[in-house]
Every structure is written in C-alpha cells, then in structure tokens.
Design a protein around this motif. Structure first.
Motif, short mmCIF file in Angstrom:
data_model
loop_
_atom_site.label_atom_id
_atom_site.label_comp_id
_atom_site.label_asym_id
_atom_site.label_seq_id
_atom_site.Cartn_x
_atom_site.Cartn_y
_atom_site.Cartn_z
N GLN A 273 13.99 69.27 -17.58
CA GLN A 273 14.59 69.84 -18.79
C GLN A 273 13.79 71.03 -19.28
O GLN A 273 12.56 71.02 -19.26
N LYS A 274 14.50 72.07 -19.71
CA LYS A 274 13.86 73.22 -20.36
C LYS A 274 13.47 72.83 -21.77
O LYS A 274 14.16 72.02 -22.39
N PRO A 275 12.45 73.40 -22.33
CA PRO A 275 11.54 74.35 -21.70
C PRO A 275 10.58 73.61 -20.76
O PRO A 275 10.14 72.49 -21.03
N VAL A 276 10.25 74.27 -19.66
CA VAL A 276 9.36 73.68 -18.66
C VAL A 276 7.92 73.76 -19.15
O VAL A 276 7.49 74.77 -19.67
N THR A 277 7.23 72.65 -18.99
CA THR A 277 5.80 72.61 -19.29
C THR A 277 5.09 72.08 -18.05
O THR A 277 5.71 71.45 -17.19
N ARG A 278 3.81 72.32 -17.98
CA ARG A 278 3.03 71.80 -16.86
C ARG A 278 3.09 70.27 -16.84
O ARG A 278 3.14 69.65 -15.78
N GLU A 279 3.14 69.65 -18.01
CA GLU A 279 3.19 68.19 -18.11
C GLU A 279 4.49 67.63 -17.53
O GLU A 279 4.51 66.53 -16.98
N LYS A 280 5.58 68.37 -17.65
CA LYS A 280 6.85 67.94 -17.05
C LYS A 280 6.89 68.23 -15.56
O LYS A 280 7.46 67.49 -14.78
N LEU A 281 6.28 69.33 -15.18
CA LEU A 281 6.38 69.82 -13.81
C LEU A 281 5.46 69.07 -12.82
O LEU A 281 5.89 68.71 -11.73
N LEU A 282 4.23 68.82 -13.20
CA LEU A 282 3.26 68.22 -12.29
C LEU A 282 3.71 66.89 -11.69
O LEU A 282 3.59 66.70 -10.47
N PRO A 283 4.21 65.95 -12.49
CA PRO A 283 4.63 64.67 -11.88
C PRO A 283 5.72 64.84 -10.82
O PRO A 283 5.72 64.14 -9.81
N VAL A 284 6.63 65.78 -11.03
CA VAL A 284 7.70 66.03 -10.06
C VAL A 284 7.11 66.60 -8.77
O VAL A 284 7.44 66.16 -7.67
N LEU A 285 6.23 67.58 -8.90
CA LEU A 285 5.62 68.19 -7.72
C LEU A 285 4.81 67.16 -6.93
O LEU A 285 4.84 67.14 -5.70
N LYS A 286 4.10 66.30 -7.65
CA LYS A 286 3.29 65.27 -6.98
C LYS A 286 4.17 64.19 -6.36
O LYS A 286 3.89 63.73 -5.25
N GLU A 287 5.23 63.79 -7.06
CA GLU A 287 6.11 62.73 -6.56
C GLU A 287 6.70 63.10 -5.19
O GLU A 287 6.84 62.25 -4.31
N TYR A 288 7.04 64.36 -5.02
CA TYR A 288 7.68 64.79 -3.78
C TYR A 288 6.69 65.39 -2.78
O TYR A 288 7.09 65.93 -1.76
N GLY A 289 5.39 65.32 -3.10
CA GLY A 289 4.38 65.78 -2.17
C GLY A 289 4.31 67.29 -1.99
O GLY A 289 3.81 67.79 -0.99
N ILE A 290 4.78 68.02 -2.99
CA ILE A 290 4.76 69.48 -2.92
C ILE A 290 3.41 70.02 -3.39
O ILE A 290 2.98 71.07 -2.99
N TYR A 291 2.77 69.27 -4.27
CA TYR A 291 1.49 69.70 -4.85
C TYR A 291 0.59 68.48 -4.97
O TYR A 291 1.03 67.40 -5.31
N GLY A 292 -0.71 68.72 -4.77
CA GLY A 292 -1.71 67.69 -5.02
C GLY A 292 -1.75 66.68 -3.95
O GLY A 292 -2.13 65.65 -3.82
#
Length: 122
Positions: free
Chosen positions: A103-122
């Motif tokens: 959901q907008k507005p995007v924050t790092r707190e919203k984004l990081l869990p998604v990136l980590k969940e799918y193995g894109i980051y971290g």
C-alpha cells in the motif's frame, strides 16, 4: 553486478518516495517509467528483474502491463504498489501475476518484509 529494478508510476513524487524506501545497501540499478508502455520498453531493455508497479496510470495501466507480461510469458518479479487497497484490486493483481502488493505510501518498513519474504533482499 547490480540488480536492475524498475519503478513504474505516473507520479514523480511516488517514484521518489519508493526509491528512498529501498534498502540503502541493496545493490541495485534503478530505472523509471511513468506509464505502462514505458514500463514494457524498459523491461524489454533488460531493466526490470524486479518491477514496482502502480495500478492507476494514464494510457496503459498496471493491470494491462500485468496482462501483457502474462500473455507474452515475460519473466519479472512484480510488486504492485498502489493506493487502491481493496481486496478486489489485490486479488486481481495477484491473479494477473503480481507476487506481492504494498500500500502507498511506501516505507522501508512495509517494503523490507516483502523483499525478504521472496528472497529478493537480505
């Protein structure tokens, strides 16, 4: 080698906010598109291993981009970023091939869990 990511939104401010929410230590090269036609061109130029896609844009909207990606069997990891948080919009986007919905507005707190969940980051 930096991961090419594409931020697709007709709002320059929304593109800037999303870019600032990206992890600072993430090795990426960021590309931009302001509509669906530009997004597909950037994808075809190899600039979209990960695509952050707005749904509501003039011309070709995000749903239409997802349809083209699916029809042409184009392979990119799509994260929809939208102010439309209705369940129907989320279900439609995921059925069309989006992996995640933020959901907008995007924050790092919203984004990081998604990136980590799918193995894109971290």
């Amino acid at each position: 080698m930096a991961l090419p990511i594409l931020v697709v939104d007709d709002s320059a401010l929304a593109r800037k906010v999303l870019t600032k929410a990206l992890p600072e230590d993430w090795d990426v090269e960021v590309f931009y598109a302001s509509n669906g036609v530009e997004a597909l061109a950037q994808y075809r130029d190899g600039h979209a291993s990960v695509m952050f896609l707005d749904l509501t844009m003039p011309g070709m909207n995000g749903y239409e981009v997802l349809d083209v990606l699916k029809q042409e069997e184009l392979n990119t990891f799509v994260i929809v970023v939208s102010a439309d948080v209705q369940t129907e919009a989320q279900e439609r986007a995921k059925a069309a091939g989006a992996m995640a919905f933020i959901q907008k507005p995007v924050t790092r707190e919203k984004l990081l869990p998604v990136l980590k969940e799918y193995g894109i980051y971290g």
